[in-house]
Design an enzyme around this catalytic site. Structure first.
Site, PDB file in Angstrom:
ATOM      1  N   GLY A  13       0.829  -1.219   0.000  1.00  0.00           N
ATOM      2  CA  GLY A  13       0.000   0.000   0.000  1.00  0.00           C
ATOM      3  C   GLY A  13       0.853   1.254   0.000  1.00  0.00           C
ATOM      4  CD  GLN A  17      -2.553  10.810   5.174  1.00  0.00           C
ATOM      5  OE1 GLN A  17      -3.398  10.017   5.582  1.00  0.00           O
ATOM      6  NE2 GLN A  17      -2.372  11.997   5.712  1.00  0.00           N
ATOM      7  CG  ASP A  39      -0.645   0.765  -3.815  1.00  0.00           C
ATOM      8  OD1 ASP A  39      -0.479   1.510  -2.835  1.00  0.00           O
ATOM      9  OD2 ASP A  39      -1.782   0.462  -4.254  1.00  0.00           O
ATOM     10  NE  ARG A  41      -3.463   3.588  -5.336  1.00  0.00           N
ATOM     11  CZ  ARG A  41      -3.421   4.864  -5.017  1.00  0.00           C
ATOM     12  NH1 ARG A  41      -3.726   5.789  -5.896  1.00  0.00           N
ATOM     13  NH2 ARG A  41      -3.071   5.260  -3.808  1.00  0.00           N
ATOM     14  CG  ASP A  58      -4.748  -8.013  -4.756  1.00  0.00           C
ATOM     15  OD1 ASP A  58      -4.867  -7.805  -3.535  1.00  0.00           O
ATOM     16  OD2 ASP A  58      -5.690  -8.344  -5.493  1.00  0.00           O
ATOM     17  CE1 TYR A 145      -9.197   1.438   8.586  1.00  0.00           C
ATOM     18  CE2 TYR A 145      -9.837   2.797  10.456  1.00  0.00           C
ATOM     19  CZ  TYR A 145      -8.872   2.359   9.575  1.00  0.00           C
ATOM     20  OH  TYR A 145      -7.585   2.839   9.673  1.00  0.00           O
ATOM     21  CE  LYS A 149      -6.620  -0.652   9.996  1.00  0.00           C
ATOM     22  NZ  LYS A 149      -5.305  -0.949   9.412  1.00  0.00           N
TER      23      LYS A 149
HETATM   24  P1  NAD Z   1      -4.405   5.011   2.008  1.00  0.00           P
HETATM   25  O1  NAD Z   1      -5.822   4.703   1.742  1.00  0.00           O
HETATM   26  O2  NAD Z   1      -3.908   6.362   1.719  1.00  0.00           O
HETATM   27  O3  NAD Z   1      -3.472   3.981   1.236  1.00  0.00           O
HETATM   28  C1  NAD Z   1      -3.756   2.619   1.178  1.00  0.00           C
HETATM   29  C2  NAD Z   1      -3.079   2.041  -0.043  1.00  0.00           C
HETATM   30  O4  NAD Z   1      -3.405   0.658  -0.103  1.00  0.00           O
HETATM   31  C3  NAD Z   1      -3.544   2.672  -1.370  1.00  0.00           C
HETATM   32  O5  NAD Z   1      -2.437   3.164  -2.081  1.00  0.00           O
HETATM   33  C4  NAD Z   1      -4.224   1.532  -2.101  1.00  0.00           C
HETATM   34  O6  NAD Z   1      -4.006   1.548  -3.499  1.00  0.00           O
HETATM   35  C5  NAD Z   1      -3.555   0.320  -1.465  1.00  0.00           C
HETATM   36  N1  NAD Z   1      -4.358  -0.893  -1.576  1.00  0.00           N
HETATM   37  C6  NAD Z   1      -5.705  -1.031  -1.487  1.00  0.00           C
HETATM   38  N2  NAD Z   1      -6.049  -2.293  -1.677  1.00  0.00           N
HETATM   39  C7  NAD Z   1      -4.913  -2.991  -1.890  1.00  0.00           C
HETATM   40  C8  NAD Z   1      -4.613  -4.349  -2.139  1.00  0.00           C
HETATM   41  N3  NAD Z   1      -5.579  -5.278  -2.253  1.00  0.00           N
HETATM   42  N4  NAD Z   1      -3.328  -4.714  -2.294  1.00  0.00           N
HETATM   43  C9  NAD Z   1      -2.352  -3.786  -2.203  1.00  0.00           C
HETATM   44  N5  NAD Z   1      -2.556  -2.486  -1.983  1.00  0.00           N
HETATM   45  C10 NAD Z   1      -3.838  -2.094  -1.833  1.00  0.00           C
HETATM   46  O7  NAD Z   1      -4.122   4.599   3.530  1.00  0.00           O
HETATM   47  P2  NAD Z   1      -3.078   5.255   4.539  1.00  0.00           P
HETATM   48  O8  NAD Z   1      -3.722   6.454   5.103  1.00  0.00           O
HETATM   49  O9  NAD Z   1      -1.742   5.366   3.917  1.00  0.00           O
HETATM   50  O10 NAD Z   1      -3.089   4.146   5.678  1.00  0.00           O
HETATM   51  C11 NAD Z   1      -2.098   3.146   5.773  1.00  0.00           C
HETATM   52  C12 NAD Z   1      -2.429   2.273   6.973  1.00  0.00           C
HETATM   53  O11 NAD Z   1      -2.485   3.072   8.153  1.00  0.00           O
HETATM   54  C13 NAD Z   1      -3.790   1.569   6.900  1.00  0.00           C
HETATM   55  O12 NAD Z   1      -3.683   0.315   7.532  1.00  0.00           O
HETATM   56  C14 NAD Z   1      -4.697   2.454   7.711  1.00  0.00           C
HETATM   57  O13 NAD Z   1      -5.782   1.743   8.253  1.00  0.00           O
HETATM   58  C15 NAD Z   1      -3.740   2.917   8.791  1.00  0.00           C
HETATM   59  N6  NAD Z   1      -4.161   4.173   9.416  1.00  0.00           N
HETATM   60  C16 NAD Z   1      -4.140   5.343   8.712  1.00  0.00           C
HETATM   61  C17 NAD Z   1      -4.552   6.522   9.328  1.00  0.00           C
HETATM   62  C18 NAD Z   1      -4.533   7.834   8.589  1.00  0.00           C
HETATM   63  O14 NAD Z   1      -5.018   8.842   9.133  1.00  0.00           O
HETATM   64  N7  NAD Z   1      -3.994   7.902   7.370  1.00  0.00           N
HETATM   65  C19 NAD Z   1      -4.971   6.508  10.661  1.00  0.00           C
HETATM   66  C20 NAD Z   1      -5.025   5.290  11.333  1.00  0.00           C
HETATM   67  C21 NAD Z   1      -4.586   4.128  10.710  1.00  0.00           C
HETATM   68  N1  SER Z   2      -7.693   8.170   9.782  1.00  0.00           N
HETATM   69  C1  SER Z   2      -8.393   6.953   9.638  1.00  0.00           C
HETATM   70  C2  SER Z   2      -9.735   7.179   9.027  1.00  0.00           C
HETATM   71  O1  SER Z   2     -10.255   8.259   9.181  1.00  0.00           O
HETATM   72  C3  SER Z   2      -8.593   6.303  10.988  1.00  0.00           C
HETATM   73  O2  SER Z   2      -7.854   5.152  11.029  1.00  0.00           O
HETATM   74  O3  SER Z   2     -10.255   6.279   8.465  1.00  0.00           O
END
Ligand code: NAD
Ligand code: SER
Length: 316
Positions: A13, A17, A39, A41, A58, A145, A149
Site C-alpha cells: 500500500g 498517504q 501497491d 495500482r 495485491d 473498519y 483493525k
Molecule cells: P491510504 O488509503 O492512503 O493507502 C492505502 C493504499 O493501499 C492505497 O495506495 C491503495 O491503493 C492500497 N491498496 C488497497 N487495496 C490494496 C490491495 N488489495 N493490495 C495492495 N494495496 C492495496 O491509507 P493510509 O492512510 O496510507 O493508511 C495506511 C495504513 O495506516 C492503513 O492500515 C490504515 O488503516 C492505517 N491508518 C491510517 C490513518 C490515517 O489517518 N492515514 C490513521 C489510522 C490508521
Molecule cells: N484516519 C483513519 C480514518 O479516518 C482512521 O484510522 O479512516
C-alpha cells in the site's frame, strides 16, 4: 533485532498517504535499493515508483509467498487497507483487504521469518471506551473498519504467541500530511481543509461538526513513531506490541480552522456534517500513550501551531 541487517524492506500500500512518506524516509535511511515499494495500482510519476524498486502487489494474492524470498525481504510494513469511510460503503471489501490481506502477509512472514509492522487505528475504540482512551480498555468499535483493525491486532498477537513472528503495530490517530492527497477516511477533513484554504475560493465545507475533537498527528511524528517502534529491541515490547496507543495532538475542526485563519484571514469554513460524523462520534477525543512512552520512549514533537505553519509552507 532492529532494521535490515541482512535483508530488504517491503512496503505494501506504498502509494497511499502514509506509504508515500514512509518509503521516502526508509530509503533515506537504508538506501533506495533496500526498500521495495508495492501497491495494487501504479502511478508512474509517484516518487515511490520513480526513486527505487516498485512492484504491483495485491495483498490478497499468493504472489507475496514467492516475493518475500525472491526479493530477500526481512521486514514488511503492511500499509495496504481500506479506511473508515470507504469501509462503511463497502464492508465486504474492507473485511477482505484488511483482514484476509493481513493474514496473507502474516503467513508469508511466518513461512519466511520476516518481521511485520501492521498499523492499527484509534478506530479500534468504540463509543463505550473512555473519551481519553487508555491502552487497555474494552474494544467494541461500531464501524466495520474498526472491527477489522481489532481483528488484525488479535491476529498479530496470535502470530507472535503461536509462531514467534515479530509483529508490531501502532494505533495511529488521524494523520495530517502534505505530500499526498487523502481519501476514504474520517479524519481526512484535517488535510482537505488546508488544500481548500490555499485554493482560489478560500472556503471549505467541513463534513464534521465544529466541536468534534479527535486524536491527530503530523506525518513527521507518525513516521518517527513507526521507525522508532521497529528499531526497538524485541525485549522492549510488551503486550501492547500489536497496537500501541500513540498520542500527538487532539483538536476539533473549529480549533484547526482558527489556527489556519491566523495565516489566511479571509478563509471561510462551514460545518455540514455527513455520515462520517457518526464514525467520529464513536472514537475517542484523545489518547493515553503512557505505555508507548514507557516501553520505547515515545515522544511526539509537533504542536498544532507548528503543524499548521509547516503544512501551509509546504502546500503553498
Ligand atoms: P491510504 O488509503 O492512503 O493507502 C492505502 C493504499 O493501499 C492505497 O495506495 C491503495 O491503493 C492500497 N491498496 C488497497 N487495496 C490494496 C490491495 N488489495 N493490495 C495492495 N494495496 C492495496 O491509507 P493510509 O492512510 O496510507 O493508511 C495506511 C495504513 O495506516 C492503513 O492500515 C490504515 O488503516 C492505517 N491508518 C491510517 C490513518 C490515517 O489517518 N492515514 C490513521 C489510522 C490508521
Ligand atoms: N484516519 C483513519 C480514518 O479516518 C482512521 O484510522 O479512516
Amino acid at each position: 533485532m532492529s532494521e535490515v541487517a541482512d535483508g530488504r524492506i517491503l512496503v505494501t500500500g506504498a502509494l497511499g498517504q502514509i506509504g508515500t512518506d514512509l518509503v521516502e524516509r526508509l530509503r533515506e535511511i537504508h538506501g533506495s535499493e533496500m526498500v521495495v515499494a508495492s501497491d495494487i495500482r501504479e502511478i508512474p510519476d509517484h516518487p515511490c515508483v520513480l526513486n527505487g524498486p516498485f512492484l504491483i502487489l495485491d495483498v490478497l494474492s499468493d504472489k507475496i509467498l514467492k516475493l518475500v524470498p525472491e526479493e530477500n525481504i526481512q521486514t514488511i510494513y503492511h500499509l495496504a487497507a481500506i479506511l473508515s469511510a470507504n469501509g462503511e460503503v463497502n464492508p465486504e471489501l474492507c473485511e477482505s483487504i484488511n483482514v484476509d490481506g493481513t493474514r496473507n502477509i502474516l503467513e508469508a512472514a511466518r513461512i519466511h521469518g520476516s518481521r511485520v509492522f501492521i498499523p492499527s487505528s484509534i478506530a479500534v475504540f468504540g463509543p463505550d471506551a473512555p473519551k481519553h482512551a487508555p491502552q487497555i480498555t474494552a474494544l467494541n468499535p461500531t464501524t466495520k473498519y474498526g472491527m477489522t483493525k481489532v481483528d488484525c491486532e488479535i491476529m498479530g498477537m496470535m502470530y507472535w504467541i503461536n509462531h514467534g513472528v515479530d509483529v508490531r503495530g501502532i494505533r495511529y490517530p488521524g494523520i495530517i500530511s502534505w505530500k499526498s492527497q487523502v481519501s476514504g477516511g474520517t479524519t481526512d477533513y484535517a488535510v482537505d481543509i488546508f488544500h481548500a484554504a490555499l485554493s482560489e475560493g478560500k472556503s471549505y465545507d467541513c463534513f464534521l461538526k465544529a466541536d468534534t475533537k479527535l486524536p491527530m498527528m503530523y506525518m513527521e511524528d507518525a513516521i518517527k513513531a513507526t521507525i522508532s517502534l521497529m528499531d526497538e529491541p524485541l525485549e522492549s515490547m510488551s503486550l501492547a506490541r500489536c497496537g500501541y496507543n500513540v498520542s500527538g495532538l487532539s483538536f476539533c475542526a473549529e480549533e484547526l480552522f482558527s489556527e489556519i485563519k491566523k495565516h489566511i484571514p479571509d478563509f471561510i469554513c462551514e460545518y455540514k456534517p455527513d455520515v462520517r460524523q457518526n464514525y467520529a462520534d464513536s472514537w475517542p477525543d484523545s489518547i493515553d500513550d503512557s505505555v508507548a512512552r514507557k516501553d520505547w520512549n515515545w515522544q511526539p514533537s509537533f504542536e498544532l501551531e507548528e503543524l499548521v505553519e509547516d503544512m501551509i509552507k509546504n502546500l503553498s
